[in-house]
Write a protein that holds these residues in place. Sequence first.
Motif, PDB file in Angstrom:
ATOM      1  N   ALA A  74       0.831  -1.212   0.000  1.00  0.00           N
ATOM      2  CA  ALA A  74       0.000   0.000   0.000  1.00  0.00           C
ATOM      3  C   ALA A  74       0.862   1.258   0.000  1.00  0.00           C
ATOM      4  CB  ALA A  74      -0.920  -0.005   1.218  1.00  0.00           C
ATOM      5  N   PHE A  75       0.279   2.363  -0.469  1.00  0.00           N
ATOM      6  CA  PHE A  75       0.919   3.682  -0.387  1.00  0.00           C
ATOM      7  C   PHE A  75       0.086   4.558   0.532  1.00  0.00           C
ATOM      8  CE2 PHE A  75       1.756   8.051  -1.496  1.00  0.00           C
ATOM      9  CZ  PHE A  75       3.120   8.083  -1.710  1.00  0.00           C
ATOM     10  N   LEU A  76       0.714   5.057   1.595  1.00  0.00           N
ATOM     11  CA  LEU A  76       0.002   5.881   2.585  1.00  0.00           C
ATOM     12  C   LEU A  76       0.469   7.327   2.491  1.00  0.00           C
ATOM     13  CD1 LEU A  76      -1.245   3.460   4.029  1.00  0.00           C
ATOM     14  CD2 LEU A  76      -0.308   4.321   6.172  1.00  0.00           C
ATOM     15  N   GLY A  77      -0.462   8.232   2.267  1.00  0.00           N
ATOM     16  CA  GLY A  77      -0.089   9.640   2.332  1.00  0.00           C
ATOM     17  C   GLY A  77      -0.199  10.393   1.025  1.00  0.00           C
ATOM     18  N   ALA A  78      -1.084   9.952   0.136  1.00  0.00           N
ATOM     19  CA  ALA A  78      -1.412  10.773  -1.034  1.00  0.00           C
ATOM     20  C   ALA A  78      -2.335  11.886  -0.535  1.00  0.00           C
ATOM     21  CB  ALA A  78      -2.124   9.939  -2.082  1.00  0.00           C
ATOM     22  N   ARG A 119      -3.374  18.953  -7.094  1.00  0.00           N
ATOM     23  CA  ARG A 119      -2.171  19.399  -6.400  1.00  0.00           C
ATOM     24  C   ARG A 119      -1.665  18.260  -5.542  1.00  0.00           C
ATOM     25  NH1 ARG A 119      -4.479  24.883  -3.869  1.00  0.00           N
ATOM     26  NH2 ARG A 119      -4.929  25.981  -5.803  1.00  0.00           N
ATOM     27  N   GLU A 120      -0.921  17.391  -6.123  1.00  0.00           N
ATOM     28  CA  GLU A 120      -0.484  16.185  -5.424  1.00  0.00           C
ATOM     29  C   GLU A 120       0.999  16.307  -5.092  1.00  0.00           C
ATOM     30  OE1 GLU A 120      -0.019  13.934  -3.421  1.00  0.00           O
ATOM     31  OE2 GLU A 120      -1.690  12.741  -4.162  1.00  0.00           O
ATOM     32  N   PRO A 121       1.322  16.764  -3.891  1.00  0.00           N
ATOM     33  CA  PRO A 121       2.746  16.908  -3.567  1.00  0.00           C
ATOM     34  C   PRO A 121       3.463  15.564  -3.565  1.00  0.00           C
ATOM     35  CG  PRO A 121       1.335  17.951  -1.911  1.00  0.00           C
ATOM     36  CD  PRO A 121       0.459  17.118  -2.782  1.00  0.00           C
ATOM     37  N   ALA A 122       2.703  14.478  -3.349  1.00  0.00           N
ATOM     38  CA  ALA A 122       3.331  13.158  -3.253  1.00  0.00           C
ATOM     39  C   ALA A 122       3.409  12.462  -4.613  1.00  0.00           C
ATOM     40  CB  ALA A 122       2.541  12.282  -2.273  1.00  0.00           C
ATOM     41  N   HIS A 123       3.155  13.185  -5.695  1.00  0.00           N
ATOM     42  CA  HIS A 123       2.951  12.487  -6.973  1.00  0.00           C
ATOM     43  C   HIS A 123       4.182  11.726  -7.455  1.00  0.00           C
ATOM     44  CE1 HIS A 123       4.690  15.470 -10.001  1.00  0.00           C
ATOM     45  NE2 HIS A 123       5.051  15.885  -8.811  1.00  0.00           N
ATOM     46  N   LEU A 124       5.381  12.223  -7.156  1.00  0.00           N
ATOM     47  CA  LEU A 124       6.580  11.520  -7.626  1.00  0.00           C
ATOM     48  C   LEU A 124       6.792  10.209  -6.869  1.00  0.00           C
ATOM     49  CD1 LEU A 124       9.123  14.448  -8.158  1.00  0.00           C
ATOM     50  CD2 LEU A 124       7.755  13.255  -9.871  1.00  0.00           C
ATOM     51  N   ARG A 125       6.574  10.251  -5.569  1.00  0.00           N
ATOM     52  CA  ARG A 125       6.736   9.015  -4.779  1.00  0.00           C
ATOM     53  C   ARG A 125       5.651   8.015  -5.149  1.00  0.00           C
ATOM     54  NH1 ARG A 125       8.564  12.052   0.918  1.00  0.00           N
ATOM     55  NH2 ARG A 125      10.085  13.343  -0.203  1.00  0.00           N
ATOM     56  N   LEU A 126       4.466   8.536  -5.418  1.00  0.00           N
ATOM     57  CA  LEU A 126       3.354   7.695  -5.854  1.00  0.00           C
ATOM     58  C   LEU A 126       3.674   7.093  -7.227  1.00  0.00           C
ATOM     59  CD1 LEU A 126       0.547   6.892  -4.844  1.00  0.00           C
ATOM     60  CD2 LEU A 126      -0.366   8.973  -5.875  1.00  0.00           C
ATOM     61  N   ARG A 127       4.274   7.890  -8.105  1.00  0.00           N
ATOM     62  CA  ARG A 127       4.646   7.396  -9.429  1.00  0.00           C
ATOM     63  C   ARG A 127       5.695   6.288  -9.304  1.00  0.00           C
ATOM     64  NH1 ARG A 127       7.749  11.345 -13.354  1.00  0.00           N
ATOM     65  NH2 ARG A 127       5.959  12.670 -12.957  1.00  0.00           N
ATOM     66  N   GLY A 128       6.668   6.480  -8.406  1.00  0.00           N
ATOM     67  CA  GLY A 128       7.697   5.470  -8.185  1.00  0.00           C
ATOM     68  C   GLY A 128       7.083   4.165  -7.692  1.00  0.00           C
ATOM     69  N   TRP A 129       6.117   4.298  -6.770  1.00  0.00           N
ATOM     70  CA  TRP A 129       5.397   3.127  -6.250  1.00  0.00           C
ATOM     71  C   TRP A 129       4.723   2.381  -7.398  1.00  0.00           C
ATOM     72  CZ3 TRP A 129      -0.068   2.704  -6.412  1.00  0.00           C
ATOM     73  CH2 TRP A 129      -0.630   1.682  -5.649  1.00  0.00           C
ATOM     74  N   ALA A 151      -7.099   0.876  -4.624  1.00  0.00           N
ATOM     75  CA  ALA A 151      -7.602   0.623  -3.273  1.00  0.00           C
ATOM     76  C   ALA A 151      -6.454   0.575  -2.268  1.00  0.00           C
ATOM     77  CB  ALA A 151      -8.373  -0.693  -3.241  1.00  0.00           C
ATOM     78  N   LEU A 152      -5.237   0.456  -2.772  1.00  0.00           N
ATOM     79  CA  LEU A 152      -4.061   0.400  -1.892  1.00  0.00           C
ATOM     80  C   LEU A 152      -3.446   1.790  -1.670  1.00  0.00           C
ATOM     81  CD1 LEU A 152      -2.329  -2.824  -3.276  1.00  0.00           C
ATOM     82  CD2 LEU A 152      -3.368  -2.533  -1.006  1.00  0.00           C
ATOM     83  N   VAL A 153      -4.006   2.806  -2.305  1.00  0.00           N
ATOM     84  CA  VAL A 153      -3.514   4.173  -2.121  1.00  0.00           C
ATOM     85  C   VAL A 153      -4.440   4.905  -1.164  1.00  0.00           C
ATOM     86  CG1 VAL A 153      -2.971   6.371  -3.238  1.00  0.00           C
ATOM     87  CG2 VAL A 153      -2.534   4.205  -4.441  1.00  0.00           C
ATOM     88  N   VAL A 154      -3.901   5.317  -0.014  1.00  0.00           N
ATOM     89  CA  VAL A 154      -4.748   5.984   0.977  1.00  0.00           C
ATOM     90  C   VAL A 154      -4.405   7.466   1.046  1.00  0.00           C
ATOM     91  CG1 VAL A 154      -5.610   5.956   3.333  1.00  0.00           C
ATOM     92  CG2 VAL A 154      -4.755   3.855   2.297  1.00  0.00           C
ATOM     93  N   TYR A 178       4.426   7.944   2.723  1.00  0.00           N
ATOM     94  CA  TYR A 178       4.966   9.150   2.104  1.00  0.00           C
ATOM     95  C   TYR A 178       6.182   9.662   2.867  1.00  0.00           C
ATOM     96  CZ  TYR A 178       5.536  13.970   0.687  1.00  0.00           C
ATOM     97  OH  TYR A 178       6.071  15.148   0.251  1.00  0.00           O
ATOM     98  N   ASN A 179       6.107   9.606   4.213  1.00  0.00           N
ATOM     99  CA  ASN A 179       7.266  10.024   5.009  1.00  0.00           C
ATOM    100  C   ASN A 179       7.306   9.253   6.333  1.00  0.00           C
ATOM    101  OD1 ASN A 179       5.406  11.205   6.682  1.00  0.00           O
ATOM    102  ND2 ASN A 179       5.968  13.322   6.206  1.00  0.00           N
ATOM    103  N   ASP A 180       8.330   9.511   7.116  1.00  0.00           N
ATOM    104  CA  ASP A 180       8.512   8.764   8.360  1.00  0.00           C
ATOM    105  C   ASP A 180       7.413   9.043   9.379  1.00  0.00           C
ATOM    106  OD1 ASP A 180      10.798   7.622   7.372  1.00  0.00           O
ATOM    107  OD2 ASP A 180      12.193   8.648   8.717  1.00  0.00           O
ATOM    108  N   THR A 181       6.944  10.285   9.461  1.00  0.00           N
ATOM    109  CA  THR A 181       5.914  10.564  10.473  1.00  0.00           C
ATOM    110  C   THR A 181       4.629   9.808  10.141  1.00  0.00           C
ATOM    111  OG1 THR A 181       5.551  12.695   9.371  1.00  0.00           O
ATOM    112  CG2 THR A 181       6.753  12.736  11.443  1.00  0.00           C
ATOM    113  N   VAL A 182       4.274   9.740   8.855  1.00  0.00           N
ATOM    114  CA  VAL A 182       3.104   8.944   8.456  1.00  0.00           C
ATOM    115  C   VAL A 182       3.350   7.469   8.808  1.00  0.00           C
ATOM    116  CG1 VAL A 182       1.825   8.076   6.442  1.00  0.00           C
ATOM    117  CG2 VAL A 182       2.288  10.527   6.655  1.00  0.00           C
TER     118      VAL A 182
END
Lengths: 336, 336
Positions: free
Chosen positions: B179-183, B189-199, B213-216, B246-250
């Motif tokens: 799963a990807f957490l933190g989109a 305006r998707e600040p996480a779009h590059l990490r999401l693209r890598g995923w 369904a795995l992207v939250v 998306y990051n360590d705090t998440v």
Amino acid sequence: MVSLKDVAQRAGVSIKTVSNVVNGYQHVTPAMRERVQRAIDELGYRPNLTARHLRKGRTGIIALAVPELGNPYFAELAGAVIDAAAQHDYTVLLDHTGGRRDKELLVCQGFRSHVMDGLILSPIELESADLLARTESSPLVLLGEREYDAPFDHIAIDNVAAARSAVRHLIDLGRRRIAFLGARRESAREPAHLRLRGWREELTAAGLPADDALVVATDGYGREDGARAMAALLDGADRPDAVFAYNDTVAIGAMRTLADRGLRIPEDIAVVGFDDIEEGRFAGVPLTTISPDKEAIARLAVDCLVERLSGGASTEPRRARPGHRLVVRESTAGRA
Amino acid sequence: MVSLKDVAQRAGVSIKTVSNVVNGYQHVTPAMRERVQRAIDELGYRPNLTARHLRKGRTGIIALAVPELGNPYFAELAGAVIDAAAQHDYTVLLDHTGGRRDKELLVCQGFRSHVMDGLILSPIELESADLLARTESSPLVLLGEREYDAPFDHIAIDNVAAARSAVRHLIDLGRRRIAFLGARRESAREPAHLRLRGWREELTAAGLPADDALVVATDGYGREDGARAMAALLDGADRPDAVFAYNDTVAIGAMRTLADRGLRIPEDIAVVGFDDIEEGRFAGVPLTTISPDKEAIARLAVDCLVERLSGGASTEPRRARPGHRLVVRESTAGRA
């Protein structure tokens, strides 16, 4: 020029609310934000926060110098100071001293004083004599546990009472060998002396030993320091059944060592921290801690500076005591 | 007046070493510190860091605006920028925008520009059009994952490659539902779009489903956001066997939820974060993460600004790519 006050009147809200919206605060309802935004748009308000300061020969900047930004307590406090300063249209110039005397002296002596109206400083190594020798005339407000015999405003929670309540909590849970983690090696400059005094007083009041072997000195107040101090304590002759750490990062380091050694928190060793950083709430075992009122500390510090800057304050240095409370979590109470 | 260079010559060390000592750096040996201090004392050197800037009509201050200081990544990065700036005798004025568009615009448009020589900005909501409309003439350096079609220097690690290596690591461990957490909710305006693209790219390359369904989506990037997102995921139809946050705090928030639900990390669900904040190393289950080279990011950003300020840089905007690496810990690899 359209002012914050004009916007507040048009929107029918307080100036503080308008300031909150302009400064991008979280705790404004969407409806309120829209209402204020409408007034801003209608009046064509443009935040020109510096003009008012410049007219008075000020820069609109206050400096905040903390020991380290890597410690979340100071990062969270800095965020609160930035927000409190914004309420007075002040911007914050943030610096970290590394808790080093030379850097603290530099900051205190008005480094960059041409661009700042005043300074909020959380010192570690500075002595009263250093403060008395200060020639810089802009206002200075002190934060933190060090006690000074010098004519400057000082904002600090009651560290002795806070430490006593943490130790009391452990005693009430039946703990008898309560260690203190995070004293400094050189006792002459002991930044932790008030929390250590609280630890000692509460143990003595309960008829328990305030054994020096239970006090572990550290080089600093970070997670690594806590991990090493806990390891040293466990390698010692007599294991404690509880730990009161100087701050949350030391406590979190200690908990890491306990986990590595296979010890259970709180069954084998209960842990209490100090600062209530968000990290403690999300730790593997959520951390019991003393929660100082960071918003009040920030607000009082900024208010003191602003009062001094407007010449409205008495010349008597102020001693302000923001509140604190004990927050009980699993690291002492176990899982519910 | 005695200069840093005079001190360096007298001590027989580099200017950088003298600067390190004057600025209170940790990584100077006591012997070296003493040697430099002796030269300082002998020459009567007084750090007057502003004079040189003032002669050139500058203030010696650069602004750094980050989304939030409460996120340790930005606090650690801010510390690195302050240190990098000190190497050039610059002080840093630190501000946080809350990731809000109005505050970002305010900062970008030269809020307090009379006291600052340049700006380093890590934007969340700002658009290319906002940057193109900027009228303020002082140099601006951008940080972070957002991509802009605007003529400003931009420092960012290769987020796609970094995200791919994190997902690759999970695939290599045999995980299949990652799963990807933190989109963000608004995909425009998707600040996480590059990490999401890598995923997405890495899963597709491995022939695995990049299931929506795995992207939250989350409102922000804090611990609470991660905890809530993980809960939503677990309440869903089909449980993942790994999470890339998306990051360590998440990620740390997600791990809290997993612990509360009695799930084992990594046996039931493996977790990878992004940022390598110190907190992750000390977490209940130490966190596997992508470690961006924060010192390089800070140094490159400050170097870009300083080059622009001295007029020595080409007019071409620079795209700098500091390094990153995967740091494997217990949250994916289990206990050794």
